[in-house]
Design an enzyme around this catalytic site. Structure first.
Site, PDB file in Angstrom:
ATOM      1  N   PRO A  11      95.161   2.067  -1.568  1.00 49.79           N
ATOM      2  CA  PRO A  11      95.610   0.923  -0.776  1.00 49.79           C
ATOM      3  C   PRO A  11      95.860  -0.341  -1.593  1.00 49.79           C
ATOM      4  CG  PRO A  11      93.274   1.334  -0.418  1.00 49.79           C
ATOM      5  CD  PRO A  11      93.798   2.495  -1.189  1.00 49.79           C
ATOM      6  N   ASN A  12      96.942  -1.018  -1.245  1.00 57.29           N
ATOM      7  CA  ASN A  12      97.306  -2.327  -1.794  1.00 57.29           C
ATOM      8  C   ASN A  12      97.844  -2.268  -3.218  1.00 57.29           C
ATOM      9  OD1 ASN A  12      96.482  -3.947   0.546  1.00 57.29           O
ATOM     10  ND2 ASN A  12      94.418  -3.257   0.020  1.00 57.29           N
ATOM     11  N   ARG A  19     100.794  -9.915  -6.042  1.00 55.73           N
ATOM     12  CA  ARG A  19      99.611 -10.633  -5.564  1.00 55.73           C
ATOM     13  C   ARG A  19      98.615 -10.849  -6.698  1.00 55.73           C
ATOM     14  NH1 ARG A  19      94.574  -6.943  -3.701  1.00 55.73           N
ATOM     15  NH2 ARG A  19      95.208  -5.061  -4.758  1.00 55.73           N
ATOM     16  N   TYR A  24      95.595  -9.044 -11.633  1.00 59.03           N
ATOM     17  CA  TYR A  24      96.205  -7.723 -11.759  1.00 59.03           C
ATOM     18  C   TYR A  24      97.438  -7.694 -12.659  1.00 59.03           C
ATOM     19  CZ  TYR A  24      93.152  -6.483  -7.891  1.00 59.03           C
ATOM     20  OH  TYR A  24      92.057  -6.248  -7.106  1.00 59.03           O
ATOM     21  N   ASN A  75      93.659   6.339  -8.886  1.00 60.21           N
ATOM     22  CA  ASN A  75      93.247   4.952  -8.666  1.00 60.21           C
ATOM     23  C   ASN A  75      93.145   4.780  -7.157  1.00 60.21           C
ATOM     24  OD1 ASN A  75      92.854   2.273  -8.309  1.00 60.21           O
ATOM     25  ND2 ASN A  75      94.479   1.589  -9.700  1.00 60.21           N
ATOM     26  N   ALA A  78      90.367   0.406  -3.120  1.00 56.21           N
ATOM     27  CA  ALA A  78      89.153   0.135  -2.350  1.00 56.21           C
ATOM     28  C   ALA A  78      88.501   1.398  -1.806  1.00 56.21           C
ATOM     29  CB  ALA A  78      89.464  -0.821  -1.205  1.00 56.21           C
ATOM     30  N   HIS A  81      85.297   2.998  -3.235  1.00 56.93           N
ATOM     31  CA  HIS A  81      83.957   2.504  -2.914  1.00 56.93           C
ATOM     32  C   HIS A  81      83.454   2.982  -1.556  1.00 56.93           C
ATOM     33  CE1 HIS A  81      84.997   0.020  -6.264  1.00 56.93           C
ATOM     34  NE2 HIS A  81      85.976  -0.526  -5.606  1.00 56.93           N
ATOM     35  N   ASP A  88      84.871  14.443  -1.860  1.00 53.60           N
ATOM     36  CA  ASP A  88      84.834  15.876  -1.561  1.00 53.60           C
ATOM     37  C   ASP A  88      86.136  16.558  -1.983  1.00 53.60           C
ATOM     38  OD1 ASP A  88      82.340  15.546  -0.566  1.00 53.60           O
ATOM     39  OD2 ASP A  88      82.869  15.731   1.544  1.00 53.60           O
ATOM     40  N   GLU A  99      89.223   8.918 -12.954  1.00 53.34           N
ATOM     41  CA  GLU A  99      89.269   7.729 -12.099  1.00 53.34           C
ATOM     42  C   GLU A  99      89.697   6.533 -12.943  1.00 53.34           C
ATOM     43  OE1 GLU A  99      85.495   6.477 -10.542  1.00 53.34           O
ATOM     44  OE2 GLU A  99      86.424   5.182  -9.055  1.00 53.34           O
ATOM     45  N   HIS A 101      90.820   2.227 -12.804  1.00 53.37           N
ATOM     46  CA  HIS A 101      90.968   0.962 -12.084  1.00 53.37           C
ATOM     47  C   HIS A 101      91.610  -0.050 -13.026  1.00 53.37           C
ATOM     48  CE1 HIS A 101      88.728   2.006  -8.459  1.00 53.37           C
ATOM     49  NE2 HIS A 101      87.948   2.725  -9.242  1.00 53.37           N
ATOM     50  N   LEU A 102      92.438  -0.880 -12.453  1.00 50.93           N
ATOM     51  CA  LEU A 102      93.096  -1.905 -13.270  1.00 50.93           C
ATOM     52  C   LEU A 102      92.094  -2.951 -13.748  1.00 50.93           C
ATOM     53  CD1 LEU A 102      96.123  -2.319 -10.873  1.00 50.93           C
ATOM     54  CD2 LEU A 102      96.287  -1.481 -13.222  1.00 50.93           C
ATOM     55  N   ARG A 108      83.032  -7.677 -10.571  1.00 53.39           N
ATOM     56  CA  ARG A 108      83.504  -8.252  -9.314  1.00 53.39           C
ATOM     57  C   ARG A 108      82.399  -8.238  -8.240  1.00 53.39           C
ATOM     58  NH1 ARG A 108      89.207  -5.781  -8.045  1.00 53.39           N
ATOM     59  NH2 ARG A 108      89.212  -7.592  -6.638  1.00 53.39           N
ATOM     60  N   ARG A 112      81.775  -3.516  -5.088  1.00 54.30           N
ATOM     61  CA  ARG A 112      82.722  -2.759  -5.918  1.00 54.30           C
ATOM     62  C   ARG A 112      82.030  -2.083  -7.095  1.00 54.30           C
ATOM     63  NH1 ARG A 112      87.990  -4.508  -3.898  1.00 54.30           N
ATOM     64  NH2 ARG A 112      87.652  -6.649  -3.308  1.00 54.30           N
TER      65      ARG A 112
END
Lengths: 148, 148, 148, 148, 148, 148, 148, 148, 148, 148, 148, 148
Positions: A11-12, A19, A24, A75, A78, A81, A88, A99, A101-102, A108, A112
């Site tokens: 998401p996002n 943004r 980011y 990635n 959210a 978390h 699963d 995994e 993440h940027l 943070r 998170r």
């Protein structure tokens, strides 16, 4: 040629470059997709690159990857978390999951700090911006050869 | 030529290849040192590679790096989870710090889930075995160029 | 003349004046040492002033102080929050221990809120920058006379 | 002449010298007031010294100090541990606040370990008995001059 | 004409407009009182507007409101987070209580996340600055008519 | 005319008026939509009103609102308590977000006490039933004018 | 004749008989005062009976009791759960303190489970309604004679 | 003859007999060393007995023991409660580790209740003073024979 | 001859040798009883050896031991983790209590980490299988002689 | 004549007068039984007085009381803190249950702070030694008459 | 004929028989569907059997069941542990909900111990593999007849 | 014929039908016993049905079942939440254990949410009243045949 690497985004992440650019960066997700494909190609690898805001679609894609992908770069944004369902699915995947993440999620908000995905991943790469994805590609390429 | 990258290793990493090889693999720390130097060289970079079992010595070396290194790759081992002193040293370093771990610490005991170092690091790479170090070298080399 | 006061400093305090000056000010640890000695001398007291990044060395020095010092001023830095060994040494010291910190640790990260040392100290002075040390000297000088 | 320093005391401090003298010593609050005034005078400073058992009155006085005082020494007693209202008043004060306690609150019951006031204070001095106040006066006098 | 609405304000709200204006805005509590009265009048309602720094006085006023008010708008400030006594008084009030806060308490310190008052309130309005009060007036005016 | 206000509703809100009417009242979501549109119109504002049971669709809509809406009123229902993805979308929205709930979530189960959305919202209005939405409309209309 | 027993009552107890009568019964505090005085008289004892909504006034009265009372019966109401100041006053009292509550606080909200007062009280009696006070009188009368 | 047993002692144990003798008894560490050697000899075993205040040195010695010792008796003192590094070293040792403590750590402060070492030890013996060591020697001697 | 040592065993220990032999070994409780008696005899001591699955019977036996035993060796099994009643009985015993466990409880489930018994015991011996009992016998025999 | 009051006593209370007399006093449980019977008789009431160390027997007796007793006074000793079974039995009793303790359990170890029994009791009386029982008898006698 | 029973399955259950067969067995979800339909038919009942990876779709289906189903058997998979939205939907369903899980979730990771669904379910059946569903069918069939 | 199934019941279950019938229903334990025997017989199985209020007796019976039963249905009542001893016995049983509860324990007090038994059980069935037992019988009968 082996099966492609699925590079799945949660998401996002479609808002990248638009943004909070101080966090980011200015690159869009399309920029990352291009760079990822190029990097994969340099290793003789192919990638399938997707984004969705829906947890269940991510689960669908991870399941689809069972038959169609040799590895998974995830990635989950959210959902990393909050989604045991994704964990699963990753465990059921049975092939390497990385995994990414940027941002450095450990610097943070408190919520998170923990990711469910990491419990089902081979390795975790966080904090390098778009570079996180490229390192994941490299890691997958290097797998099996180790320190060569 | 820029200042070298300090690659610092914490407690018990000197036993690599000799203990729990099913977790940590068969390569010794010397093997990793060689591979790291080679990878750095391929980017035109130099490395200083050290190991100690003492928290305070690690702090000393991170401080020493302030004047002598352009970046820091830190596998603090168990001290990652207990040393605020190391976190403070990393923050005072003022240049990029990358935290690496051989194993995926998020799949192990609960007390390995949290690292203080990550709060002072630019990025974190865990779970790729010796490859974790090489990815960190690549990440440092790529820094500034980004997706090029 | 009584035994000197040991003024012991923990990890990263040797960087004072060089790092995060907006938090820790511009004075170096040597500046503090000079000021502390002068203040002590104004009370007819002597000081022994040391710094180390190693927890165990701090323990050694606190033990050494049992025979050689009349009191202890301890800025254990980050070890204040993690070292039960130092707490035990302070308790075994048997003479006044004053814990000092340059910054107000209660306004920083959550993990700096608790100090083990405070459980073995007579008193605690935090947040006054280098002045914290001088107040500790004054406190020791005043001890026994109380409000006179 | 600058504005006076407000020295404000919270609940049960009016009983000093009369209760639990093995913990709090034999000096009354009036003795402390006298000593504080003398110490302040020695620095060319004036003090306003008050005590109340009421949280709200303490808040009133801290607010009053905004116009009438140059600094605040606050022994909020038990309210230090329970009053966010006092913390807010201290933050609104906008000038130096020093939190003092007679006893070393870190060696007592668990619920005395945390003070809200410390999050709004410049510095904290605990455990020196009445001397805690005098050190606070000295700290305020020294402020701005630092190690001179 | 019905009984007036009591609008009660807790600690430090008398400083509005004078402190931390970037958070709380430039309007004074008197400005809010005027605006609240006007808004109430526009609905044919009257208000009684008071402020105190004392928890017990707030309790007194809430009790007084039992006989004299038709509803209660309560900005208990910091006491919202610490006062069970106020919660009990609100519950004993037996008529509508609306809790308001100027700032969004959920984006501030952890200890401001929970309010006891909310457990005894009909509704809660936070984060709109002085507008929070006016919305509460409107809410009371609308009560019973619902979506008309 | 400015861009409309998006009024987005999360899971189970489509059942309004049909379930647990003693808690949620007898009005349907369509009734609320009508009332919200009317209230907005009275301010010269337009609204877009939608409901979904899917977290990801809510994220989509919040993202869509970035280009098409001037503000956001979000009743995320149960997702308010579990969705970091929605919080991230709200933060990326960059314009005012108001969180509303029909019931007073602070008087219900423990797990409804915390909302992630509130950390990304300007203000929060809970407990007024359908009136919560109308107050949010009013709040947006009043924004910028403040106490006028 | 010995000094009287102070019977002190905290916030909202003045509402007894008027609020939540299904929990607290129909007797007013005045009724209790009468019954308490009668019961005390039957033991040849006198009582001073007071109520206040202010924590600080309760502290004042407990302090006053040091010179004027032989024992203390304290129904601190909600302050029992939040006031360390009252606990300190009780401890400084130095004579028997009995904590009483009308309702069984252990069957109510979680935050009523713990009382600070109980840590400074000789004994605790809860759940018997007004009878709780009379039992406390009896307990004081019996003290010293024990099982006779 | 088999390899010796390493008997390693952590911080502050060098002060034995000199500090807090009511807790730790009057015997010095040298006394214990003598007794341990004698007891070992009675089983035909040899011991290497060392003490250090430094966590890292303890790690070094445990590593050294991998090649030179048949078993390890470890009184890590305060490091037992804080050192994951030592736990890792013990696990890498691969031969029997017995954790000993002079005092019964379960009757002391809360933070002494948990030891990391115990998670890597075969067995734990606490509370018998110097006798704890001798029992550990006996336990090692008996190992393999069991109930004989 | 002194009073015997009571060796009391709690729930499920009667199954020893029959269940989970990879954890608890192949020796039956009768084997242990025999070995314990022999070891005691070698010190000129006698033992009373019993097992029960009932918490209350264990309490009875510990009480009985007050008159009939010189010391207590207690393997309370699972009750060690849940029985405050047993702790109280041990404290009332007034003579040495040694807690033993066959397995290293610190390496098992989280709820086995804490024992109430240890708070009332002189010493604790865990992890040595049946040998744990024999070491306890030796410890009692050595008591009073110390390092001789 | 009504049914008798069952007065049930839990583990270790049979040791009263013999152990820790500084805490529990010098009276035996038989002394208490006599006093309780006398006090009950003075109210025209009868008592059945029993003690057991077994949780299950206490449950049996509480069940038996359903048919044979008009009320229950329960000093469950340590089982008060650990037995949900006893709580369930008390709730099934359906007539008044009064929990008593000799000592003030709120001033002892942390694990004695909570009692399950209190959640099923009408009232709780702690800290008055044997007098706690007599007050409970009085409370039962007074029940129904209230303040007369 | 009554309305059918909805049997709804959450994320990753479509992989049954293909993943982790040692945990989940070799039967596919289609096998379960067949068996469930047969079992229902044997009771004269019909079933609607569905699976989705999306939380929101599950919510949709539970809502749809309000009009079309007489009961609900819900294996929400991982969403059982994270979805308050599903809990709300179940509560709004107003007819019997039975939660089932194939594996015994109480023997797995800590985060699988709690299910939100169970708070809205009539009953819970876990650990019997596909049999869990059949038992749920039987339970629904038996409902109303009870032990007949 | 195989060994019978032991159906063991814990504290207060003997009161079934007599207490809190709105929760537990009107059937007595004898009714359940009859129904359970009948259901077992319909599968060609036999049952042994017992109840006790004593934890230790339950442990005894579970141990006895090792030799005499083919499976265990255990409604441990309140001991499910507090007895590690029972968990250990269940694990030592080595054959199928099914935990049952009449009420849905997940909708009751917080301390009933966790059962130790479930960690040693094959499956868990809660919330179906007496039907829970019959489902357990069916589950055992079906075991081995699976979906047939």
């Amino acid at each position: 040629m082996p099966q492609p690497i699925y590079v799945l985004n949660g998401p996002n992440l479609n808002l990248l470059g638009a943004r909070e650019t101080e966090i980011y960066g200015r690159q869009s997700l399309a920029d990352i997709e291009t760079a990822v494909a190029a990097r994969a190609k340099s290793h003789g690898l192919e990638t399938v690159f997707r984004q969705t805001n829906q947890e269940g679609i991510l689960v669908n894609w991870v399941q689809e990857a069972r038959d169609n992908a040799s590895a998974l770069i995830l990635n989950a944004g959210a959902y990393a978390h909050t989604s045991i369902a994704l964990l699963d699915a990753c465990r059921a995947f049975g092939k390497p999951v990385i995994e990414v993440h940027l941002s450095n999620i450990f610097r943070r908000e408190h919520f998170r700090r923990r990711t469910y995905i990491s419990e089902g991943a081979l390795g975790v790469i966080v904090g390098f911006g778009p570079q996180s994805y490229l390192l994941a590609i490299d890691a997958l390429a290097a797998m099996g050869k180790d320190l060569k």
